[in-house]
Scaffold this motif. Structure first.
Motif, mmCIF file in Angstrom:
data_model
loop_
_atom_site.group_PDB
_atom_site.id
_atom_site.type_symbol
_atom_site.label_atom_id
_atom_site.label_comp_id
_atom_site.label_asym_id
_atom_site.label_seq_id
_atom_site.Cartn_x
_atom_site.Cartn_y
_atom_site.Cartn_z
ATOM 1 N N ALA A 89 8.114 -4.377 27.933
ATOM 2 C CA ALA A 89 9.444 -4.819 27.526
ATOM 3 C C ALA A 89 9.414 -5.389 26.113
ATOM 4 O O ALA A 89 10.278 -5.080 25.284
ATOM 5 N N ILE A 90 8.409 -6.208 25.843
ATOM 6 C CA ILE A 90 8.342 -6.849 24.524
ATOM 7 C C ILE A 90 8.102 -5.803 23.425
ATOM 8 O O ILE A 90 8.756 -5.816 22.379
ATOM 9 N N ARG B 276 8.732 -2.596 23.557
ATOM 10 C CA ARG B 276 9.883 -1.701 23.460
ATOM 11 C C ARG B 276 11.003 -2.339 22.643
ATOM 12 O O ARG B 276 11.677 -1.688 21.856
ATOM 13 N N LEU B 277 11.147 -3.655 22.858
ATOM 14 C CA LEU B 277 12.146 -4.426 22.128
ATOM 15 C C LEU B 277 11.915 -4.289 20.636
ATOM 16 O O LEU B 277 12.831 -4.048 19.853
ATOM 17 N N ARG B 278 10.666 -4.428 20.237
ATOM 18 C CA ARG B 278 10.317 -4.358 18.828
ATOM 19 C C ARG B 278 10.512 -2.928 18.301
ATOM 20 O O ARG B 278 11.062 -2.736 17.218
ATOM 21 N N SER C 27 12.534 -0.745 19.283
ATOM 22 C CA SER C 27 13.944 -0.365 19.155
ATOM 23 C C SER C 27 14.529 -0.904 17.860
ATOM 24 O O SER C 27 15.616 -0.515 17.456
ATOM 25 N N GLN C 28 13.801 -1.817 17.215
ATOM 26 C CA GLN C 28 14.283 -2.332 15.938
ATOM 27 C C GLN C 28 13.737 -1.522 14.762
ATOM 28 O O GLN C 28 14.050 -1.780 13.617
ATOM 29 N N PRO D 90 3.733 -8.415 15.628
ATOM 30 C CA PRO D 90 4.209 -9.651 16.266
ATOM 31 C C PRO D 90 4.462 -9.464 17.759
ATOM 32 O O PRO D 90 4.153 -10.351 18.568
#
Lengths: 272, 377, 273
Positions: free
Chosen positions: A156-157, A159-161, A163-164, A194
């Motif tokens: 999740a973490i 993927r979050l990055r 997607s940016q 990060p």
């Protein structure tokens, strides 16, 4: 730039936000501090007012080699789990980010499902599997189960990055003749750094604190949370607080040391 | 660029390596023992039975180290054993009513009755139900205790507590706690309904219906449902002032810590809990486990057992009583294990005590279903 | 595509089997305290026709939903402050401080709250100084919420912070320069930009609260029980793990639906702007 934004901010709201952050941290640390205070309390059960000052709970746990063993075991499990599950999580996140393929829904479901399984029953089910393939009751049994539980967090973490990130960035690297691995190494991983660090920390933390599945699969190789669970369910005395505070003290010193290492490294990196 | 990161990484690895060595140091130090490595005995038990206050003497004498696995509840224990390879646990401590199930599933070994001094047991415990299969012995009882009403002595008098009806008293509204297990609670409430012949667990459908009604009527009084930890702390901090289905194994511990609590067996009767030791099937240390059980049934072991730090219990053996009266007369008196005059066995002999059991005429699930309904009501 | 493999292999090896075991288990029978493999629907029928099961189900859904909303709202100003007002050093320290609590067992922290919340606890002691109380906080829904916050707040702040820190400051700046007020900037610029992270954080919060048994048990007094407590209760009725499996599967399916809707919503392409 940020100066200007800060200036246009009214002082009151800045102060309010600072105060708010402090309150949140106070909430987060209140139980830890209380636990620390009561670890020196002579009464077996915590009530106000406090009894007298004692170090006997610490003496008990320090004399108990099982506590040391459990602590070392917890650290080992957390560290290995963090590395494996972050690797897996990152790869899964990248797959989701980069590719479309048949069965992707199933694949993602598999990757994200584990945290939805109630831990108590997950423990029994994991034990059922591991004992059938003769891998139960070992330290690595805990690692195996924890990687299953933790990699979705890492995924999740990361993927979050991802997607940016601008997807064309990687394509640009390819166009410049970089292989997929080179692009990964020079573009994706630095961009995700990060997130990868956060994922490592978080998965280590989740593993370090997990007791329900570990109780089942660990056999006689107790971790710290399993030990605390057993005391809480069958004894209840400030040993719980002493173990908690002791583990807290060590982990916070590790974090501080790690911080300083990272900072000095960053400084060096900046200088060279 | 790659060169730089590489050297940085090496530096970082060096540092983290040093760090982990630092962390591992005490671990390694404790791993290297000066003496010959002790034999490890794996024990599956309620919390406390492998703690130093119980086993330190036996460990030192026999160069043994117990590795305990503590469970909370017989069902948890059975689930764990059923999914673990045979021989994982050398010695198993379980509640009396679970021995039969351990035996039926083949998790424990037959024992030789001649190894243990059964003449020393009080007569009512010599042939404890479930521990024997005909003449074959499978488990040896080491402790027992009573379950009735436990209460805060500031708010409830001993006289009031002698009747389960006190739980419905107005002054206890929102102050009654439940230990979260249906059997002891419903057993005690069944006794209140007058179901004592032959047992509070052997009741017909009408009585079962009535028991459900009377239990439901207690709901407005209830503060919450607790496990061990919650039971201890809520009685200590005053959130709960009275409970049924627990006993001295809780309040005895709280008393030591200065709480104003006590337990009684009410007029309607009470239940008995029993703890017994068995030899795990497939153990490689049969002889050693045997001598441990012998130790726990010896006067020295019994004295430790009665005063176990986690929770106290009463002793089933005459020699244990004698030794306890010499070693700790105050504790012997507190637990009513006195050598002359009225003692705790009188409750049994007057027929006021029933073994904690499983429902005879209804299924266990029915009782549990009702308990879940009660909690949700 | 080789990146798909590690996750796939690991989960196939170590997760699919336990899941299949769980599903099979829900059709097993219990005879004389022993689980007997079989294929009977009795466990499903029995659990689904029990009123208390559905009571617990909706109560748990409600608790988890409240926890998600409350935690997300309480976490946001903190994450916002750390993302936009703090220096990178402060932010990094804050991040580490937020992860630190995980290293003090959640059990210990929940147990600690009992000292604060009890009738004669620290809070009521403080209130009584000012002539208030005592308030009943322990063994109530409030207690459960405090526990959920303890479990979720640090995680949610970290996840929100991760996404807020990546919001393009130029866009925020632009909004300000165009005369957009602070509050409007937050809701019309920052929140939409950080939507994915905020939703992911909330989803994890929901999942953790929904499945947690420590808080509703130790701080909520199991009154009324949640589904995770129901699982524990069910296993106490003579090895009824098959019925516990029914509860577990229901929980998994529910969470899957919630998680998938949330993820779909989060990653849905923004059509406006």
């Amino acid at each position: 730039m940020s100066d200007r934004s800060r200036a246009s901010d009214s002082a009151i709201s800045t102060w309010f936000l600072r105060l708010y952050v402090l309150v949140v941290f106070a909430f987060v640390f209140a139980p830890i501090i209380a636990s620390f205070v009561f670890s020196f309390n002579s009464d077996r059960f915590p009530t106000i007012p406090l009894g007298s000052f004692t170090t006997k709970w610490y003496e008990t746990i320090f004399a108990d080699t099982d506590v040391w063993d459990a602590f070392a075991r917890s650290l080992t499990v957390a560290a290995i789990t963090a590395v494996i599950s972050t690797t897996i999580g990152f790869c899964t996140a990248y797959t989701d980010f980069r590719y479309r393929f048949r069965g992707k829904g199933f694949y993602l479901g598999l990757a994200l499902l584990p945290p939805t399984v109630p831990l108590v029953i997950m423990g029994l089910a994991m034990l059922a599997l591991l004992s059938r393939i003769n891998m139960s009751g070992q330290v690595y049994s805990i690692v195996i189960s924890h990687v299953v539980l933790c990699s979705p967090f890492a995924m999740a973490i990361c993927r979050l990055r991802l997607s940016q990130m601008d997807p064309s960035l990687e394509a640009a690297a390819w166009n410049l003749g970089a292989s997929q691995w080179q692009a990964m190494k020079t573009v994706i991983i630095p961009f995700c750094k990060p997130a990868i660090i956060a994922a490592l920390c978080l998965t280590a933390a989740v593993s370090f604190d997990e007791f329900a599945v570990a109780w089942f699969v660990s056999g006689l190789n107790k971790t710290i949370p399993v030990m605390i669970l057993e005391i809480l369910q069958g004894n209840v005395d400030p040993q719980i607080n002493a173990i908690g505070s002791f583990v807290f003290a060590i982990s916070i010193s590790l974090v501080v040391v790690a911080q300083i290492l990272v900072m000095t490294r960053d400084d060096k990196g900046r200088k060279s | 660029m790659t060169h730089k990161t590489k050297s940085n990484r090496r530096e970082f690895l060096k540092k983290t390596g040093a760090l982990s060595a630092l962390v591992a140091a005490p671990y390694i130090a404790t791993g290297r023992k000066a003496h010959a490595a002790p034999v490890e005995l794996n024990m599956l038990a309620w919390y406390g039975h492998a703690e130093p206050d119980i086993v330190e003497e036996f460990e030192a004498k026999n160069n043994v180290k117990f590795k305990p696995k503590y469970y909370a509840g017989g069902d948890n224990m059975l689930a764990l054993i059923s999914q673990s390879p045979p021989g994982t646990y050398d010695v198993i401590l379980s509640d009396g009513e679970f021995v039969q199930q351990l035996n039926a599933a083949g998790y424990i070994e037959e024992m030789d009755a001649a190894d243990y001094n059964f003449d020393d047991y009080f007569p009512e415990f010599q042939k404890f139900p479930g521990h024997w299969d005909g003449d074959k012995l499978f488990s040896v009882m080491i402790r027992f205790g009573y379950l009735g009403v436990s209460f805060n002595t500031d708010l409830v008098s001993h006289k009031e507590a002698m009747n389960y009806d006190v739980l419905w008293d107005k002054k206890l509204t929102g102050k009654v706690g439940h230990f979260d297990w249906h059997l002891p609670n419903l057993g005690c409430l069944s006794l209140r309904d007058g179901n004592n012949k032959p047992s509070p667990f052997d009741i017909g459908d009408d009585q079962w219906k009535k028991l459900q009604e009377s239990t439901m009527s207690l709901k407005p009084q209830v503060a919450g449902y607790f496990d061990y930890g919650g039971t201890f702390s809520s009685l200590k901090n005053g959130d709960v002032q009275a409970m049924c289905g627990i006993g001295d194994w809780i309040t005895g511990v709280l008393l030591k810590d200065g709480a104003k609590v006590d337990s009684v067996v009410p007029e309607q009767g009470g239940l008995q809990w029993t703890e017994s030791l068995s030899i795990g099937k497939g153990t490689k240390h049969r002889e050693l486990v045997k001598s441990f059980i012998q130790y726990m049934t010896s006067p020295a072991g019994q004295v430790r057992s009665a005063q176990m730090a986690a929770y106290p219990g009463m002793l089933p053996m005459k020699s244990g009583w004698k030794a306890l009266n010499e070693a700790a007369p105050a504790e012997a008196k507190r637990q009513r294990m006195v050598l002359s005059g009225p003692n705790c066995l009188d409750d049994i002999r007057e027929g006021r005590i029933h073994y904690r059991d499983i429902p005879k005429q209804q299924s266990l699930e029915d009782w549990n279903d009702f308990w879940s309904e009660y909690k949700n009501a | 595509m080789s990146f798909a493999l590690p996750g796939l292999l690991w989960q196939l090896l170590f997760f699919v089997f336990p899941m299949m075991f769980l599903i099979a288990l829900s059709f097993w029978l219990v005879k004389n305290y022993r689980m007997v493999p079989g294929f009977e629907s009795v466990n499903w029928v029995k659990m689904y026709t029990r009123g208390y099961f559905w009571d617990a189900y909706f109560y748990t859904l409600m608790l988890a939903a409240i926890s998600t909303v409350v935690t997300s709202i309480l976490a946001f100003p903190c994450a916002y402050a750390l993302a936009f007002k703090a220096s990178p050093t402060v932010r990094r320290w804050a991040m580490f401080l937020l992860i630190i609590p995980f290293f003090t067992s959640y059990l210990v922290r929940a147990y600690s709250w009992q000292i604060f919340l009890g009738n004669e606890g620290i809070f009521n002691g403080l209130f009584s100084v000012f002539g208030f109380g005592p308030y009943k906080m322990l063994h109530t829904m409030f207690g459960t919420m405090v526990g959920y916050l303890t479990l979720c707040l640090p995680l949610v702040v970290v996840l929100q912070l991760l996404s807020l820190a990546n919001v393009d400051k130029n866009l925020v700046e632009a909004a300000w320069n165009l005369g957009c007020g602070r509050v409007r900037t937050i809701f019309q610029v920052i929140v939409p930009l950080a939507k994915v992270g905020l939703v992911v954080a909330a989803t994890f919060c929901f999942i953790l609260s929904f499945g947690d048994f420590v808080s509703p048990y130790y701080l909520g007094g199991s009154k009324p029980p949640t589904l995770s407590i129901l699982i524990i209760d069910t296993t106490k009725s003579g090895q009824q793990w098959p019925r516990a499996a029914v509860v577990a599967i229901t929980m998994i399916v529910t969470l899957m639906i919630v998680a998938f809707s949330a993820v779909t919503y989060a990653y849905a392409r923004r059509t406006r702007q």
